[in-house]
Design a protein around this motif. Structure first.
Motif, short mmCIF file in Angstrom:
data_model
loop_
_atom_site.label_atom_id
_atom_site.label_comp_id
_atom_site.label_asym_id
_atom_site.label_seq_id
_atom_site.Cartn_x
_atom_site.Cartn_y
_atom_site.Cartn_z
N GLN A 61 -7.65 -7.88 -9.76
CA GLN A 61 -8.79 -8.71 -9.35
C GLN A 61 -8.62 -9.22 -7.93
O GLN A 61 -9.58 -9.35 -7.19
N GLU A 62 -7.38 -9.53 -7.57
CA GLU A 62 -7.15 -9.98 -6.20
C GLU A 62 -7.39 -8.85 -5.21
O GLU A 62 -7.97 -9.07 -4.13
N CYS A 63 -6.96 -7.64 -5.55
CA CYS A 63 -7.24 -6.49 -4.69
C CYS A 63 -8.74 -6.31 -4.51
O CYS A 63 -9.21 -6.00 -3.40
N LEU A 64 -9.49 -6.52 -5.59
CA LEU A 64 -10.94 -6.41 -5.51
C LEU A 64 -11.51 -7.51 -4.61
O LEU A 64 -12.37 -7.24 -3.76
N GLY A 65 -11.02 -8.73 -4.77
CA GLY A 65 -11.49 -9.83 -3.92
C GLY A 65 -11.16 -9.59 -2.46
O GLY A 65 -12.01 -9.81 -1.57
N ASN A 66 -9.95 -9.11 -2.19
CA ASN A 66 -9.58 -8.78 -0.81
C ASN A 66 -10.53 -7.74 -0.22
O ASN A 66 -10.95 -7.84 0.93
N MET A 67 -10.85 -6.73 -1.03
CA MET A 67 -11.69 -5.64 -0.55
C MET A 67 -13.13 -6.11 -0.32
O MET A 67 -13.76 -5.74 0.68
N ILE A 68 -13.65 -6.91 -1.23
CA ILE A 68 -15.02 -7.43 -1.06
C ILE A 68 -15.11 -8.25 0.23
O ILE A 68 -16.04 -8.07 1.03
N GLU A 69 -14.15 -9.12 0.45
CA GLU A 69 -14.19 -9.97 1.64
C GLU A 69 -14.00 -9.15 2.92
O GLU A 69 -14.62 -9.43 3.95
N ASN A 126 -15.85 0.45 -2.90
CA ASN A 126 -15.38 1.56 -3.73
C ASN A 126 -15.23 2.88 -2.98
O ASN A 126 -14.84 3.89 -3.58
N GLY A 127 -15.53 2.87 -1.69
CA GLY A 127 -15.54 4.12 -0.94
C GLY A 127 -14.47 4.20 0.14
O GLY A 127 -13.64 3.29 0.30
N PRO A 128 -14.52 5.26 0.92
CA PRO A 128 -13.51 5.47 1.96
C PRO A 128 -13.56 4.44 3.08
O PRO A 128 -12.54 4.14 3.71
N GLN A 129 -14.75 3.88 3.35
CA GLN A 129 -14.85 2.87 4.41
C GLN A 129 -14.00 1.65 4.08
O GLN A 129 -13.20 1.20 4.90
N GLY A 130 -14.14 1.12 2.87
CA GLY A 130 -13.35 -0.02 2.47
C GLY A 130 -11.87 0.29 2.44
O GLY A 130 -11.03 -0.54 2.82
N GLU A 162 0.84 -1.20 0.00
CA GLU A 162 0.00 0.00 0.00
C GLU A 162 0.87 1.25 0.00
O GLU A 162 1.95 1.27 0.58
N VAL A 163 0.39 2.27 -0.69
CA VAL A 163 1.01 3.60 -0.65
C VAL A 163 -0.11 4.62 -0.49
O VAL A 163 -1.23 4.40 -0.97
N LYS A 164 0.17 5.69 0.21
CA LYS A 164 -0.84 6.72 0.42
C LYS A 164 -0.71 7.79 -0.66
O LYS A 164 0.37 8.34 -0.88
N GLN A 165 -1.82 8.05 -1.33
CA GLN A 165 -1.88 9.09 -2.35
C GLN A 165 -3.03 10.02 -2.00
O GLN A 165 -4.19 9.60 -1.96
N ASP A 166 -2.69 11.28 -1.77
CA ASP A 166 -3.68 12.27 -1.34
C ASP A 166 -4.32 11.81 -0.04
O ASP A 166 -3.66 11.63 0.95
N GLU A 167 -5.63 11.57 -0.06
CA GLU A 167 -6.35 11.22 1.17
C GLU A 167 -6.72 9.75 1.26
O GLU A 167 -7.53 9.36 2.10
N LYS A 168 -6.17 8.93 0.36
CA LYS A 168 -6.54 7.51 0.40
C LYS A 168 -5.32 6.64 0.13
O LYS A 168 -4.26 7.11 -0.29
N TYR A 169 -5.49 5.34 0.37
CA TYR A 169 -4.44 4.36 0.14
C TYR A 169 -4.69 3.65 -1.18
O TYR A 169 -5.83 3.36 -1.55
N VAL A 170 -3.61 3.37 -1.88
CA VAL A 170 -3.66 2.63 -3.13
C VAL A 170 -2.95 1.30 -2.92
O VAL A 170 -1.83 1.26 -2.40
#
Length: 252
Positions: free
Chosen positions: A120-128, A176-180, A104-112
């Motif tokens: 797709q794995e990042c998406l799966g991690n986030m969904i779970e 897709n939002g700040p909570q996740g 992870e790296v922080k860009q502006d106000e969120k983490y990438v």
């Protein structure tokens, strides 16, 4: 035999007529008298509730640090962790942390986030991760996803089966939002705080501890490990009250 039936049902190995009568995961069949009766496990639920009332020792905590598309992680979660949790739910708790070898790296106000097996794995991690924050039935949903041939595209259907009251739109708003984003950042921090630092995934901890010996024992037989680690009265699934059968098929 009842424990074995629960295990088969968890994997969907029994006929659809039995499975369709119970809309919830086997982990939740004892959540009410109605569901216990509907699923035909009332006697087992009453016994389980009595057993829980007798448990005075802390349950064994099994932590899994993993990635949603890692083949070894999926195999352990589906073939070892979930079945063991079904059988030993009285004496075991599970902590799932999907992040693994991601960065992870922080860009502006969120983490990438960058994941070992791609976006797709990042998406799966986030969904779970969002499911664990939003649903009491997250573990069966994640089991359903990870046992599917398509982890990501099965997520909505798995959620509909195990938690039909949970809005998929709300799940994706989290994703897709700040909570996740913040929830995944917490996973990153928890993974980074591991001592010793993780070297691979799946990375397994028992009561917060990781050693090569515990990892090997968990991968070979998690049920045996949890039973041996639990300090209280062992449940029947640990073999304390096994029944032995001796049957023959007579020659005609």
């Amino acid at each position: 035999m009842k424990a074995l039936l629960l295990l088969f049902l968890a994997f969907g190995y029994v006929g659809s007529s039995v499975y369709s009568s119970c809309s919830q995961s086997p982990l939740n069949w004892c959540s009410s008298v109605d569901s216990a009766v509907e699923c035909g496990v009332l006697k087992s639920c009453l016994h389980s509730n009595y057993t829980k009332s007798q448990q005075t020792d802390d349950p064994v905590e099994v932590g899994l640090y993993y990635e949603s598309l890692c083949p070894g992680c999926r195999q352990f979660l589906v073939m070892m962790l979930f079945p063991t949790a079904v059988l030993l739910n009285d004496i075991m708790v599970v902590n799932l942390v999907p992040f693994g070898n991601a960065q992870e790296v922080k860009q502006d106000e969120k983490y990438v986030f960058t994941c070992q097996h791609g976006e797709q794995e990042c998406l799966g991690n986030m969904i779970e991760t969002c499911l664990m924050n939003m649903s009491k039935r997250a573990f069966p949903i994640i089991f359903c996803m990870e046992s599917s041939s398509d982890v990501i595209n099965s997520a909505k259907a798995c959620t509909g089966v195990y938690d039909p009251t949970l809005s998929w739109d709300k799940v994706m708003s989290c994703v897709n939002g700040p909570q996740g984003n913040q929830l995944m950042h917490q996973n990153a921090l928890e993974t980074a705080a591991l001592k010793p630092p993780h070297q691979y995934v799946p990375w397994i901890t028992i009561n917060g501890e990781h050693t090569d010996d515990l990892q090997d024992k968990a991968m070979n037989s998690l049920l045996s490990l949890v039973c041996s680690m639990y300090k209280g009265t062992k449940p029947a699934a640990c073999g304390g009250s096994q029944m032995h059968y001796k049957t023959y098929c007579q020659k005609v």
